[in-house]
Design a protein around this motif. Structure first.
Motif, PDB file in Angstrom:
ATOM      1  N   PHE A  56       0.837  -1.201   0.000  1.00 30.22           N
ATOM      2  CA  PHE A  56       0.000   0.000   0.000  1.00 30.22           C
ATOM      3  C   PHE A  56       0.871   1.250   0.000  1.00 30.22           C
ATOM      4  CE2 PHE A  56      -3.927  -2.026   2.287  1.00 30.22           C
ATOM      5  CZ  PHE A  56      -4.060  -2.902   1.224  1.00 30.22           C
ATOM      6  N   GLU A  57       1.885   1.239   0.866  1.00 26.40           N
ATOM      7  CA  GLU A  57       2.769   2.398   0.976  1.00 26.40           C
ATOM      8  C   GLU A  57       3.639   2.534  -0.269  1.00 26.40           C
ATOM      9  OE1 GLU A  57       3.274   2.396   5.813  1.00 26.40           O
ATOM     10  OE2 GLU A  57       4.514   1.046   4.633  1.00 26.40           O
ATOM     11  N   ALA A  58       4.094   1.407  -0.798  1.00 22.34           N
ATOM     12  CA  ALA A  58       4.923   1.450  -2.002  1.00 22.34           C
ATOM     13  C   ALA A  58       4.157   2.036  -3.174  1.00 22.34           C
ATOM     14  CB  ALA A  58       5.425   0.055  -2.340  1.00 22.34           C
ATOM     15  N   ARG A  59       2.882   1.697  -3.294  1.00 21.81           N
ATOM     16  CA  ARG A  59       2.079   2.268  -4.382  1.00 21.81           C
ATOM     17  C   ARG A  59       2.003   3.788  -4.263  1.00 21.81           C
ATOM     18  NH1 ARG A  59      -2.537  -2.197  -3.444  1.00 21.81           N
ATOM     19  NH2 ARG A  59      -1.787  -3.822  -4.886  1.00 21.81           N
ATOM     20  N   ARG A  60       1.821   4.290  -3.042  1.00 21.53           N
ATOM     21  CA  ARG A  60       1.739   5.741  -2.864  1.00 21.53           C
ATOM     22  C   ARG A  60       3.043   6.410  -3.254  1.00 21.53           C
ATOM     23  NH1 ARG A  60      -1.190   4.194   1.870  1.00 21.53           N
ATOM     24  NH2 ARG A  60       0.476   4.743   3.308  1.00 21.53           N
ATOM     25  N   ALA A  61       4.160   5.798  -2.874  1.00 19.94           N
ATOM     26  CA  ALA A  61       5.466   6.371  -3.223  1.00 19.94           C
ATOM     27  C   ALA A  61       5.689   6.366  -4.732  1.00 19.94           C
ATOM     28  CB  ALA A  61       6.575   5.599  -2.514  1.00 19.94           C
ATOM     29  N   VAL A  62       5.342   5.266  -5.372  1.00 12.82           N
ATOM     30  CA  VAL A  62       5.516   5.163  -6.831  1.00 12.82           C
ATOM     31  C   VAL A  62       4.660   6.196  -7.547  1.00 12.82           C
ATOM     32  CG1 VAL A  62       5.020   3.673  -8.820  1.00 12.82           C
ATOM     33  CG2 VAL A  62       6.286   2.773  -6.861  1.00 12.82           C
ATOM     34  N   ARG A  63       3.436   6.372  -7.103  1.00 12.07           N
ATOM     35  CA  ARG A  63       2.545   7.361  -7.739  1.00 12.07           C
ATOM     36  C   ARG A  63       3.123   8.764  -7.653  1.00 12.07           C
ATOM     37  NH1 ARG A  63      -1.844   4.402  -5.245  1.00 12.07           N
ATOM     38  NH2 ARG A  63      -1.953   5.941  -3.563  1.00 12.07           N
ATOM     39  N   GLN A  64       3.827   9.054  -6.571  1.00 13.03           N
ATOM     40  CA  GLN A  64       4.368  10.399  -6.414  1.00 13.03           C
ATOM     41  C   GLN A  64       5.672  10.603  -7.169  1.00 13.03           C
ATOM     42  OE1 GLN A  64       4.044  12.084  -2.557  1.00 13.03           O
ATOM     43  NE2 GLN A  64       5.713  13.549  -2.846  1.00 13.03           N
ATOM     44  N   VAL A  65       6.553   9.603  -7.164  1.00 14.09           N
ATOM     45  CA  VAL A  65       7.905   9.808  -7.690  1.00 14.09           C
ATOM     46  C   VAL A  65       8.047   9.497  -9.176  1.00 14.09           C
ATOM     47  CG1 VAL A  65      10.315   9.084  -7.487  1.00 14.09           C
ATOM     48  CG2 VAL A  65       8.934   9.383  -5.433  1.00 14.09           C
ATOM     49  N   VAL A  66       7.465   8.408  -9.620  1.00 12.96           N
ATOM     50  CA  VAL A  66       7.745   7.947 -10.987  1.00 12.96           C
ATOM     51  C   VAL A  66       7.359   8.965 -12.063  1.00 12.96           C
ATOM     52  CG1 VAL A  66       7.159   6.184 -12.701  1.00 12.96           C
ATOM     53  CG2 VAL A  66       7.817   5.520 -10.386  1.00 12.96           C
ATOM     54  N   PRO A  67       6.238   9.691 -11.953  1.00 13.60           N
ATOM     55  CA  PRO A  67       5.964  10.698 -12.979  1.00 13.60           C
ATOM     56  C   PRO A  67       7.050  11.771 -13.088  1.00 13.60           C
ATOM     57  CG  PRO A  67       3.960  10.202 -11.770  1.00 13.60           C
ATOM     58  CD  PRO A  67       5.089   9.510 -11.033  1.00 13.60           C
ATOM     59  N   GLU A  68       7.686  12.108 -11.966  1.00 13.78           N
ATOM     60  CA  GLU A  68       8.779  13.082 -12.005  1.00 13.78           C
ATOM     61  C   GLU A  68       9.970  12.524 -12.782  1.00 13.78           C
ATOM     62  OE1 GLU A  68       9.815  13.634  -7.952  1.00 13.78           O
ATOM     63  OE2 GLU A  68       7.815  14.291  -7.319  1.00 13.78           O
ATOM     64  N   ILE A  69      10.303  11.263 -12.511  1.00 14.54           N
ATOM     65  CA  ILE A  69      11.490  10.654 -13.110  1.00 14.54           C
ATOM     66  C   ILE A  69      11.262  10.339 -14.584  1.00 14.54           C
ATOM     67  CG2 ILE A  69      13.137   8.754 -12.935  1.00 14.54           C
ATOM     68  CD1 ILE A  69      13.087  10.688 -10.537  1.00 14.54           C
ATOM     69  N   ALA A  70      10.049   9.930 -14.929  1.00 13.22           N
ATOM     70  CA  ALA A  70       9.764   9.506 -16.302  1.00 13.22           C
ATOM     71  C   ALA A  70       9.928  10.635 -17.309  1.00 13.22           C
ATOM     72  CB  ALA A  70       8.354   8.926 -16.387  1.00 13.22           C
ATOM     73  N   ARG A  71       9.930  11.873 -16.856  1.00 10.04           N
ATOM     74  CA  ARG A  71      10.179  12.999 -17.761  1.00 10.04           C
ATOM     75  C   ARG A  71      11.661  13.140 -18.084  1.00 10.04           C
ATOM     76  NH1 ARG A  71       6.618  15.694 -14.071  1.00 10.04           N
ATOM     77  NH2 ARG A  71       8.397  16.783 -13.162  1.00 10.04           N
ATOM     78  N   MET A  72      12.516  12.525 -17.251  1.00  7.14           N
ATOM     79  CA  MET A  72      13.952  12.724 -17.379  1.00  7.14           C
ATOM     80  C   MET A  72      14.697  11.530 -17.931  1.00  7.14           C
ATOM     81  SD  MET A  72      14.903  14.738 -13.864  1.00  7.14           S
ATOM     82  CE  MET A  72      14.448  13.340 -12.828  1.00  7.14           C
ATOM     83  N   ARG A  73      14.128  10.333 -17.800  1.00  8.90           N
ATOM     84  CA  ARG A  73      14.870   9.160 -18.251  1.00  8.90           C
ATOM     85  C   ARG A  73      13.921   8.050 -18.691  1.00  8.90           C
ATOM     86  NH1 ARG A  73      18.456   7.053 -13.415  1.00  8.90           N
ATOM     87  NH2 ARG A  73      19.690   6.420 -15.203  1.00  8.90           N
ATOM     88  N   ARG A  74      14.471   7.168 -19.513  1.00  6.22           N
ATOM     89  CA  ARG A  74      13.711   5.991 -19.934  1.00  6.22           C
ATOM     90  C   ARG A  74      13.732   4.973 -18.801  1.00  6.22           C
ATOM     91  NH1 ARG A  74      14.661   3.740 -25.721  1.00  6.22           N
ATOM     92  NH2 ARG A  74      16.336   2.646 -24.619  1.00  6.22           N
ATOM     93  N   LEU A  75      12.560   4.410 -18.503  1.00  6.67           N
ATOM     94  CA  LEU A  75      12.419   3.466 -17.400  1.00  6.67           C
ATOM     95  C   LEU A  75      11.815   2.157 -17.890  1.00  6.67           C
ATOM     96  CD1 LEU A  75      10.887   5.836 -14.677  1.00  6.67           C
ATOM     97  CD2 LEU A  75      13.260   5.038 -14.808  1.00  6.67           C
ATOM     98  N   GLY A  76      12.313   1.049 -17.323  1.00  7.22           N
ATOM     99  CA  GLY A  76      11.732  -0.264 -17.547  1.00  7.22           C
ATOM    100  C   GLY A  76      11.299  -0.853 -16.225  1.00  7.22           C
ATOM    101  N   LEU A  77      10.617  -2.000 -16.279  1.00  6.72           N
ATOM    102  CA  LEU A  77      10.085  -2.592 -15.055  1.00  6.72           C
ATOM    103  C   LEU A  77      10.196  -4.108 -15.084  1.00  6.72           C
ATOM    104  CD1 LEU A  77       8.503  -2.191 -12.353  1.00  6.72           C
ATOM    105  CD2 LEU A  77       6.403  -2.425 -13.709  1.00  6.72           C
ATOM    106  N   VAL A  78      10.733  -4.657 -13.992  1.00  9.54           N
ATOM    107  CA  VAL A  78      10.758  -6.100 -13.749  1.00  9.54           C
ATOM    108  C   VAL A  78      10.117  -6.332 -12.392  1.00  9.54           C
ATOM    109  CG1 VAL A  78      12.225  -8.113 -13.297  1.00  9.54           C
ATOM    110  CG2 VAL A  78      12.827  -6.519 -15.144  1.00  9.54           C
ATOM    111  N   ILE A  79       9.197  -7.298 -12.317  1.00  8.59           N
ATOM    112  CA  ILE A  79       8.525  -7.631 -11.067  1.00  8.59           C
ATOM    113  C   ILE A  79       8.767  -9.100 -10.759  1.00  8.59           C
ATOM    114  CG2 ILE A  79       6.273  -7.922  -9.935  1.00  8.59           C
ATOM    115  CD1 ILE A  79       5.302  -5.481 -11.461  1.00  8.59           C
ATOM    116  N   TYR A  80       8.981  -9.415  -9.481  1.00  5.58           N
ATOM    117  CA  TYR A  80       9.101 -10.821  -9.100  1.00  5.58           C
ATOM    118  C   TYR A  80       8.149 -11.129  -7.949  1.00  5.58           C
ATOM    119  CZ  TYR A  80      12.173  -9.190  -5.297  1.00  5.58           C
ATOM    120  OH  TYR A  80      12.709  -8.543  -4.200  1.00  5.58           O
TER     121      TYR A  80
END
Length: 245
Positions: A56-80
Motif C-alpha cells: 500500500f505504501e509502495a504504491r503511494r510512493a511510486v505514484r508520487q515519484v515515478v511521474p517526475e522521473i519519467a520525464r527525465m529518463r527511460r524506465l523499464g520494469l521487472v517484477i518478481y
C-alpha cells in the motif's frame, strides 16, 4: 577487498537533502530498470511494526515519484513474486517492459494491479534486468526495491561480482523497505529494526551503487528520488567499485 574502497549507505536525511539538489530540466543519458518486490511478504501487516501492508505504501510512493522521473529518463520494469498457482513459486520473474520514455503510466498501473504472493528470487530478477539493459555493451542503472532477502537459492553477491566484472558500467542501487530480520514481534511489542539491512546490499556495494534503508512512505519517496533521479548523481563524487583481493 582492496584498501581504500568505499561503499555508501545513504541515510534518509541524506536522501531528502540530495533529492532537492538537482535541476528538474536535466535529462538522463542512461536507461534504468526498476526491479520491484511483489513477493508475499509485501502484503504482511499486524506484526514487526507493520501497521499496513508494504505494498500500500509502495504504491503511494511510486505514484508520487515515478511521474517526475519519467520525464527525465527511460524506465523499464521487472517484477518478481506473483505467479499462476501451478507455477513454481520461484519461477516468477516477469519482465513487464524494457526502458521507454514516459513509462510512468505503465509502471503505476502495473504496481497498482499487483497482488503480492510467492517467493523472492532477487538474483534472477536483477540478472534479467541487467540483460534488459544490455549491460555488457552500455551503461545503465537498476533500482531494486525489496523488503528482504533471497529465498530462491540465488546468490546475489556472486551475481554482483559478475555484473561488476563484465558490465560496461552498470550500477545497482538497493532500497531496503521495512526490512525485518528473524525476530518476530506482535504489534505493540518492542523491536529494533533500525540496523536491519537486506542481504542484497552487496549488489550495490560491488557496483558502486547506494543502499538506502526506508521505514516510511516519506523515506521511500526520498530513496526513489535519489536512486532513480539521475540529476542527483553529480551531487556526490563517483563511488569506486569493489575489487577482489
Amino acid at each position: 577487498m582492496a584498501a581504500g574502497t568505499r561503499f555508501r549507505t545513504l541515510s534518509v536525511a541524506a536522501c531528502l537533502a540530495l533529492a532537492g539538489t538537482g535541476q528538474a530540466s536535466e535529462v538522463c543519458t542512461e536507461d534504468a530498470v526498476i526491479v520491484f518486490d511483489g513477493s508475499g511478504s509485501m502484503s504482511e501487516m499486524g506484526f514487526n511494526n507493520l501497521g499496513e501492508p508494504r505494498i500500500f505504501e509502495a504504491r503511494r510512493a511510486v505514484r508520487q515519484v515515478v511521474p517526475e522521473i519519467a520525464r527525465m529518463r527511460r524506465l523499464g520494469l521487472v517484477i518478481y513474486g506473483p505467479g499462476a498457482p501451478e507455477t513454481d513459486s520461484c519461477d516468477t520473474v516477469d519482465t513487464r517492459f524494457a526502458p521507454r520514455w514516459e513509462a510512468d503510466g505503465l509502471i503505476i498501473s502495473e504496481i497498482e494491479a499487483l497482488r503480492p504472493s510467492g517467493e523472492t528470487p532477487i538474483a534472477d530478477a536483477v540478472a534479467q534486468a541487467a540483460e534488459l539493459l544490455r549491460y555488457r555493451e552500455r551503461p545503465g542503472a537498476i533500482v531494486l526495491v525489496t523488503d528482504g532477502k533471497e529465498t530462491c537459492g540465488g546468490a546475489p553477491c556472486q551475481l554482483a561480482a559478475e555484473l561488476a566484472a563484465t558490465g560496461a558500467d552498470l550500477t545497482v542501487h538497493v532500497i531496503g523497505y521495512k526490512v525485518r530480520g528473524d525476530f518476530f514481534a506482535w504489534e505493540g511489542q518492542p523491536g529494533d529494526y533500525a540496523d536491519t539491512e537486506s542481504t542484497a546490499r552487496c549488489l550495490a556495494d560491488a557496483t558502486g551503487g547506494r543502499y538506502v534503508g526506508a521505514e516510511s512512505v516519506d523515506d521511500l519517496i526520498a530513496a526513489l528520488r535519489v536512486t532513480l533521479g539521475c540529476n542527483v548523481y553529480g551531487a556526490l563524487e563517483p563511488l569506486p567499485r569493489a575489487r577482489a583481493e
